[in-house]
Design a protein around this motif. Structure first.
Motif, PDB file in Angstrom:
ATOM      1  N   LEU A 137      49.816  39.843  27.966  1.00 33.24           N
ATOM      2  CA  LEU A 137      49.033  39.000  27.188  1.00 33.24           C
ATOM      3  C   LEU A 137      48.596  37.903  28.035  1.00 33.24           C
ATOM      4  CD1 LEU A 137      47.500  38.325  24.274  1.00 33.24           C
ATOM      5  CD2 LEU A 137      49.736  37.382  23.775  1.00 33.24           C
ATOM      6  N   GLN A 138      47.319  37.608  28.342  1.00 29.35           N
ATOM      7  CA  GLN A 138      46.905  36.555  29.065  1.00 29.35           C
ATOM      8  C   GLN A 138      46.933  35.066  27.983  1.00 29.35           C
ATOM      9  OE1 GLN A 138      46.964  36.912  32.168  1.00 29.35           O
ATOM     10  NE2 GLN A 138      46.623  34.884  32.696  1.00 29.35           N
ATOM     11  N   ALA A 139      47.808  34.169  28.623  1.00 29.09           N
ATOM     12  CA  ALA A 139      47.681  33.039  27.475  1.00 29.09           C
ATOM     13  C   ALA A 139      46.789  31.790  28.330  1.00 29.09           C
ATOM     14  CB  ALA A 139      49.287  32.627  27.522  1.00 29.09           C
ATOM     15  N   HIS A 140      46.771  31.827  29.490  1.00 28.81           N
ATOM     16  CA  HIS A 140      46.168  30.686  30.156  1.00 28.81           C
ATOM     17  C   HIS A 140      45.449  31.350  31.423  1.00 28.81           C
ATOM     18  CE1 HIS A 140      45.211  26.676  31.569  1.00 28.81           C
ATOM     19  NE2 HIS A 140      46.238  27.160  32.715  1.00 28.81           N
ATOM     20  N   GLY A 141      44.244  30.606  31.740  1.00 29.58           N
ATOM     21  CA  GLY A 141      43.811  31.004  32.952  1.00 29.58           C
ATOM     22  C   GLY A 141      43.475  32.543  33.240  1.00 29.58           C
ATOM     23  N   LYS A 142      43.277  32.879  34.366  1.00 31.16           N
ATOM     24  CA  LYS A 142      42.762  34.434  34.443  1.00 31.16           C
ATOM     25  C   LYS A 142      43.955  35.007  35.605  1.00 31.16           C
ATOM     26  CE  LYS A 142      37.830  33.373  34.491  1.00 31.16           C
ATOM     27  NZ  LYS A 142      36.435  33.387  35.146  1.00 31.16           N
ATOM     28  N   ARG A 143      44.032  36.450  35.339  1.00 25.58           N
ATOM     29  CA  ARG A 143      44.804  37.163  36.072  1.00 25.58           C
ATOM     30  C   ARG A 143      43.896  38.474  36.370  1.00 25.58           C
ATOM     31  NH1 ARG A 143      50.179  37.150  37.721  1.00 25.58           N
ATOM     32  NH2 ARG A 143      50.851  35.731  36.337  1.00 25.58           N
ATOM     33  N   ARG A 144      44.261  38.917  37.651  1.00 26.22           N
ATOM     34  CA  ARG A 144      43.469  40.215  37.870  1.00 26.22           C
ATOM     35  C   ARG A 144      44.334  41.303  38.003  1.00 26.22           C
ATOM     36  NH1 ARG A 144      38.598  41.675  40.103  1.00 26.22           N
ATOM     37  NH2 ARG A 144      37.907  39.387  40.114  1.00 26.22           N
ATOM     38  N   TRP A 145      44.333  42.126  37.291  1.00 27.34           N
ATOM     39  CA  TRP A 145      45.159  43.230  37.298  1.00 27.34           C
ATOM     40  C   TRP A 145      44.751  44.620  37.844  1.00 27.34           C
ATOM     41  CZ3 TRP A 145      50.043  42.919  36.098  1.00 27.34           C
ATOM     42  CH2 TRP A 145      50.570  41.912  35.328  1.00 27.34           C
ATOM     43  N   ARG A 146      45.358  45.248  38.731  1.00 24.77           N
ATOM     44  CA  ARG A 146      44.961  46.643  39.124  1.00 24.77           C
ATOM     45  C   ARG A 146      46.194  47.638  39.036  1.00 24.77           C
ATOM     46  NH1 ARG A 146      44.808  46.485  45.487  1.00 24.77           N
ATOM     47  NH2 ARG A 146      46.453  45.135  45.448  1.00 24.77           N
ATOM     48  N   ILE A 147      45.527  48.751  38.613  1.00 28.19           N
ATOM     49  CA  ILE A 147      46.641  49.615  37.788  1.00 28.19           C
ATOM     50  C   ILE A 147      46.398  51.132  38.430  1.00 28.19           C
ATOM     51  CG2 ILE A 147      46.968  47.978  35.795  1.00 28.19           C
ATOM     52  CD1 ILE A 147      45.347  50.214  34.272  1.00 28.19           C
ATOM     53  N   GLY A 148      47.397  51.874  38.410  1.00 28.46           N
ATOM     54  CA  GLY A 148      47.473  53.392  38.667  1.00 28.46           C
ATOM     55  C   GLY A 148      48.257  54.066  38.214  1.00 28.46           C
ATOM     56  N   ALA A 149      47.971  55.454  38.142  1.00 29.09           N
ATOM     57  CA  ALA A 149      48.901  56.352  37.444  1.00 29.09           C
ATOM     58  C   ALA A 149      49.648  57.211  38.654  1.00 29.09           C
ATOM     59  CB  ALA A 149      48.235  57.365  36.388  1.00 29.09           C
ATOM     60  N   GLN A 150      49.959  56.580  39.567  1.00 28.50           N
ATOM     61  CA  GLN A 150      50.500  57.360  40.876  1.00 28.50           C
ATOM     62  C   GLN A 150      51.786  57.905  40.765  1.00 28.50           C
ATOM     63  OE1 GLN A 150      50.083  53.617  43.109  1.00 28.50           O
ATOM     64  NE2 GLN A 150      52.233  53.922  43.880  1.00 28.50           N
ATOM     65  N   LYS A 151      52.044  58.866  41.298  1.00 30.77           N
ATOM     66  CA  LYS A 151      53.210  59.825  41.071  1.00 30.77           C
ATOM     67  C   LYS A 151      54.348  59.175  42.013  1.00 30.77           C
ATOM     68  CE  LYS A 151      51.888  62.556  37.886  1.00 30.77           C
ATOM     69  NZ  LYS A 151      52.308  62.308  36.345  1.00 30.77           N
ATOM     70  N   ASP A 152      54.012  58.643  43.269  1.00 29.18           N
ATOM     71  CA  ASP A 152      54.651  58.095  44.306  1.00 29.18           C
ATOM     72  C   ASP A 152      55.199  56.739  44.082  1.00 29.18           C
ATOM     73  OD1 ASP A 152      55.923  57.130  46.491  1.00 29.18           O
ATOM     74  OD2 ASP A 152      54.212  57.298  47.860  1.00 29.18           O
ATOM     75  N   LEU A 153      56.271  56.646  43.675  1.00 24.25           N
ATOM     76  CA  LEU A 153      57.064  55.515  42.948  1.00 24.25           C
ATOM     77  C   LEU A 153      58.040  55.162  44.129  1.00 24.25           C
ATOM     78  CD1 LEU A 153      57.318  56.107  39.158  1.00 24.25           C
ATOM     79  CD2 LEU A 153      55.316  54.939  40.498  1.00 24.25           C
TER      80      LEU A 153
END
Length: 373
Positions: A137-153
């Protein structure tokens, strides 16, 4: 169940059916007009306390560094690429607790805590994954999220943080105050602050079966009853004195196989285990506690509320609070279930409380587990 603002235009039932453990969900303006619950100064002060779990993460010249709290000093807010994480803010601030409780469409047995992340421009903790569900949950300012469902962890070796070696994002979002992103377990993500920002992470408990198994065996050790002692009246002479006798092995195996556990054993173990306070949680009772009589008079007017740090659960006839359990009768159970679910009882609700309930409440009041309303 009615729709709640947090989930936008879907109900909790729809969220659990379509997204929980399955796929991400971006909710724009989950909390319209969102403002930070704690100021930077209040958060920084919290991070100096030795009973609050906190971390400082810096990233400079390609090098990651992590320092565990208490955090006596922080970098300048003008310095880029650093992050302060404060775990369990809900244990120490009523507003943070109230925010966390908005997520109680998930059972308390799974709901963990509210972590607050403050970051300067470019700050983050690197591409990673969590082993549990999380709402960001963003409370202040901005944050850029990059996400992915990759299998290689697989992770980068030799790092103080668990950073993914081969991060391959598939989607990208910029979250502004009030926006929220849900991610299921093991979903790769990387959040980077665009300017100064604060992000609240609502996390969930996901204990490993190994952890539960080890704790359960310790729990059961107190209730195992295997009378008798090993004996071998039919022992025969052996030409191999170092070999464990077959009879000894089978006899002892038969005895150990008599150890049994029931669903009630698991219920009591799980309730005590899940409600046990974390290692850094300490309770403080009132400096000058009221007498039993005065306490009864006070709660008749003001009622009681659970401490922010108290976790109270129940199942069937069993009630669990802060790692302790007890069985209750039907009348007492209805009242205590209400206390667990609503985290408070009015004076009116307490009017018919039994002597046992009143005695328990007074003990919990002295221990700091409940407070006057």
């Amino acid at each position: 169940m009615k729709k709640i603002q947090l989930l936008g235009d879907i109900t909790p039932a729809q969220f659990l059916r379509d997204y929980w453990h399955k796929k991400p969900l971006l909710i724009r303006q989950a909390i319209p007009g969102m403002k930070p619950i704690l100021s930077f100064d209040a958060l920084a002060k919290m991070a100096t306390q030795n009973f609050v779990e906190s971390r400082l993460i810096t990233h400079a010249d390609g090098e990651w560094n992590m320092q565990h709290g208490p955090l006596a000093e922080l970098p300048s807010r003008e310095q880029k690429q650093w992050t302060m994480l404060v775990q369990g803010a809900n244990l120490y601030d009523a507003r943070a607790d109230a925010l966390l409780r908005q997520f109680r469409f998930i059972p308390d047995a799974r709901l963990d805590d509210l972590m607050i992340s403050f970051a300067t421009d470019g700050g983050g903790v690197g591409p990673h994954f969590d082993s549990y569900d999380v709402f960001l949950l963003q409370a202040h300012g901005k944050r850029r999220w990059r996400i992915g469902a990759q299998k290689d962890l697989s992770l980068v070796d030799g790092m103080p943080l668990k950073i993914l070696k081969n991060f391959k994002p598939q989607e990208e979002f910029v979250l502004e105050p009030g926006d929220m992103l849900y991610l299921p377990p093991h979903y790769a993500h990387d959040g980077v602050a665009e300017g100064e920002c604060m992000t609240y992470s609502i996390g969930f408990r996901s204990p490993s079966y190994q952890e539960l198994g080890e704790a359960f065996l310790q729990f059961m050790a107190d209730s195992i009853d295997l009378p008798g002692r090993y004996a071998d009246p039919e022992l025969e002479a052996s030409g191999k004195p170092a070999e464990i006798p077959r009879h000894m092995l089978s006899t002892i195996a038969d005895e150990l196989n008599k150890v049994r556990f029931t669903e009630e054993d698991v219920t009591i173990f799980l309730g005590e285990h899940l409600s046990e306070p974390k290692h850094n949680v300490f309770f403080t009772g009132p400096a000058k506690p009221l007498t039993v009589g005065r306490f009864g008079e006070a709660i008749a007017k003001r009622g009681v509320v659970l401490s922010l740090k108290t976790l109270m659960l129940y199942r069937g006839k069993h009630v669990f609070i802060n790692g302790e359990s007890f069985a209750v009768g039907r009348a007492d159970k209805a009242l205590l279930d209400t206390l667990a679910n609503t985290r408070m009882l009015s004076g009116e609700a307490l009017a018919g409380a039994s002597d046992d309930v009143m005695e328990a409440l007074y003990t919990w009041y002295q221990d700091g587990w409940v407070e006057l309303g």
